[in-house]
Design a protein around this motif. Sequence first.
Motif, mmCIF file in Angstrom:
data_model
loop_
_atom_site.group_PDB
_atom_site.id
_atom_site.type_symbol
_atom_site.label_atom_id
_atom_site.label_comp_id
_atom_site.label_asym_id
_atom_site.label_seq_id
_atom_site.Cartn_x
_atom_site.Cartn_y
_atom_site.Cartn_z
ATOM 1 N N GLY A 179 44.448 -1.277 -138.179
ATOM 2 C CA GLY A 179 42.554 -2.067 -136.903
ATOM 3 C C GLY A 179 41.517 -0.834 -137.649
ATOM 4 O O GLY A 179 40.588 -1.503 -137.298
ATOM 5 N N HIS A 180 41.333 0.254 -138.944
ATOM 6 C CA HIS A 180 40.131 1.059 -138.937
ATOM 7 C C HIS A 180 39.707 1.231 -139.824
ATOM 8 O O HIS A 180 38.703 1.525 -139.599
ATOM 9 C CB HIS A 180 41.110 2.965 -138.720
ATOM 10 C CG HIS A 180 41.060 2.892 -137.122
ATOM 11 N ND1 HIS A 180 41.960 2.609 -136.716
ATOM 12 C CD2 HIS A 180 40.837 4.223 -136.625
ATOM 13 C CE1 HIS A 180 42.606 3.557 -135.313
ATOM 14 N NE2 HIS A 180 41.598 4.218 -135.342
ATOM 15 N N THR A 181 39.880 0.358 -141.110
ATOM 16 C CA THR A 181 39.155 0.163 -141.813
ATOM 17 C C THR A 181 37.710 -1.073 -141.893
ATOM 18 O O THR A 181 36.665 -0.619 -141.774
ATOM 19 C CB THR A 181 39.949 -1.096 -143.068
ATOM 20 O OG1 THR A 181 40.542 0.182 -142.886
ATOM 21 C CG2 THR A 181 39.235 -0.856 -144.392
ATOM 22 N N SER A 211 32.390 0.547 -128.888
ATOM 23 C CA SER A 211 33.311 2.208 -129.100
ATOM 24 C C SER A 211 34.394 2.253 -129.834
ATOM 25 O O SER A 211 34.453 0.988 -130.370
ATOM 26 C CB SER A 211 33.984 2.039 -127.373
ATOM 27 O OG SER A 211 34.816 1.427 -127.207
ATOM 28 N N HIS A 212 34.713 3.249 -130.165
ATOM 29 C CA HIS A 212 36.031 3.473 -131.236
ATOM 30 C C HIS A 212 36.842 2.076 -130.803
ATOM 31 O O HIS A 212 37.901 1.601 -131.435
ATOM 32 C CB HIS A 212 36.220 4.758 -131.573
ATOM 33 C CG HIS A 212 37.227 5.221 -132.254
ATOM 34 N ND1 HIS A 212 37.359 5.105 -133.487
ATOM 35 C CD2 HIS A 212 38.174 5.161 -132.308
ATOM 36 C CE1 HIS A 212 38.450 5.454 -134.493
ATOM 37 N NE2 HIS A 212 38.951 5.391 -133.818
ATOM 38 N N GLY A 213 36.957 2.561 -129.196
ATOM 39 C CA GLY A 213 38.595 1.915 -128.609
ATOM 40 C C GLY A 213 38.112 0.026 -129.322
ATOM 41 O O GLY A 213 39.099 -0.222 -128.998
ATOM 42 N N VAL A 249 47.096 10.767 -127.400
ATOM 43 C CA VAL A 249 48.062 10.658 -128.483
ATOM 44 C C VAL A 249 47.392 10.684 -129.941
ATOM 45 O O VAL A 249 48.508 9.911 -130.389
ATOM 46 C CB VAL A 249 48.227 9.115 -127.843
ATOM 47 C CG1 VAL A 249 48.116 8.420 -126.614
ATOM 48 C CG2 VAL A 249 46.427 8.277 -128.487
ATOM 49 N N ASP A 250 46.510 11.047 -129.881
ATOM 50 C CA ASP A 250 46.295 10.940 -131.279
ATOM 51 C C ASP A 250 45.365 11.993 -131.986
ATOM 52 O O ASP A 250 45.968 12.940 -133.042
ATOM 53 C CB ASP A 250 45.191 9.781 -131.426
ATOM 54 C CG ASP A 250 44.214 9.367 -132.859
ATOM 55 O OD1 ASP A 250 44.884 10.274 -134.058
ATOM 56 O OD2 ASP A 250 44.101 8.212 -133.610
ATOM 57 N N ALA A 251 43.939 12.538 -131.868
ATOM 58 C CA ALA A 251 43.262 13.562 -132.470
ATOM 59 C C ALA A 251 43.758 15.173 -132.287
ATOM 60 O O ALA A 251 44.004 15.983 -133.573
ATOM 61 C CB ALA A 251 42.068 13.981 -131.806
HETATM 62 ZN ZN LIG Z 1 41.333 5.696 -133.979
#
Ligand SMILES: [Zn+2]
Length: 344
Positions: free
Chosen positions: A234-236, A248-250, A123-125
């Motif tokens: 949500g990532h900053t 974890s990242h999630g 879905v992302d990378a």
């Molecule tokens: Zn991410």
Amino acid sequence: VKQLQIKGGSGESTIYVGESLSHLTRYIDAKQTVLITDQNVWDTYKDQLPDCPVIRVGTGEAAKSLATVGYVYDQLMAYNVDRSSCIVGIGGGIVCDIAGFAASTYMRGVPFGFVSSTLLSQVDASVGGKNGVNHRGYKNMVGVFSQPRFVICDADLLLSLPKEELLNGFSEIVKHAAIASEPLLAYLEDAAEKAIDLEKNAIEKLICDSIRIKADVVNRDEKEQGERRKLNFGHTIGHAIEKVYGLSHGQAVSIGMMAAVTLSLQRTGLSQDQADRIAAILKRLGLPVHHPLDGVAIMEAIGKDKKRAGEAIGFVLLRDIGNAVVENLSLEDIGSAVGELFAS
Ligand SMILES: [Zn+2]
Ligand SMILES: NC(=O)c1ccc[n+]([C@@H]2O[C@H](COP(=O)([O-])OP(=O)(O)OC[C@H]3O[C@@H](n4cnc5c(N)ncnc54)[C@H](O)[C@@H]3O)[C@@H](O)[C@H]2O)c1
């Protein structure tokens, strides 16, 4: 099989959702292909791979390094790979980043594709043409924009994925819904349990809709001059939490999204109802929505973030579900949201 298209200055990419690893040979000339994978994927799927040379790399962020890329170059030379060959990364985001970067730089670029084997990479990378490796402790410091020719997203591969890895993907799906699609959030609210159970229709719909959102953003802003920043929702704060607390990242991004939601209540008029919907779906999926945070440590970690420009930080907020804006905030503003989550 559903097809989605990415058209960028760095090439065109077709993503096949619902395609099977066993059909990989339809997309390559097996006589001219080298596979790159990691030990876990190799152990689980070696019997299902086409008969091609295989380069195996290590697992974990430490393996996503120039040293590993150097090892991959050595192997490519040993296999006499040239520009008439094709390189296929089979694995999660780490394998795809290594394979994409090595393929894009070896002999100034060899065609490459991915079989994406984690939910996060589906879905992302593997969507969007960014390929990079870590350097001196900084994530994704070295890399290129370059599109894979094809990406195969086979939902059956997710059946062997550890639960926590699945959660990393769900967190990004919620992110995509929050910044760009209320209907996707509504669908998640309908089908969360089916998705967790990897019921095929549900998970493939989520993968497809999620890729479409990222692809649309990337098609409009491949090189992250503007709109692509919204994908950092949500990532900053999430990256800072990941670093400081080792979540974890999630999980870290889930808490980071809730911090951004808290700021959105104050600054961009997000309603409490919509904020509650985001918190509720994260919880149902098994993701955390708050965590005791040390505001100072988080602000320090954000201050070191390479994307920081001067004092103000381009921070993604929500006006509504499906409607994101990037605002310049100071570290102090961000610290106040962190403080509120700490208080709750
Ligand atoms: Zn991410
Ligand atoms: N290039 C981009 O645009 C982009 C975007 C987001 C993330 N990323 C990168 O992606 C990486 C994270 O990717 P990830 O979450 O896929 O992690 P990962 O690649 O480390 O995979 C997670 C774990 O699952 C294992 N695994 C993979 N597929 C499996 C399967 N089908 N069954 C069982 N085990 C399997 C792996 O060996 C690994 O241990 C990070 O380095 C991040 O920077 C890149």
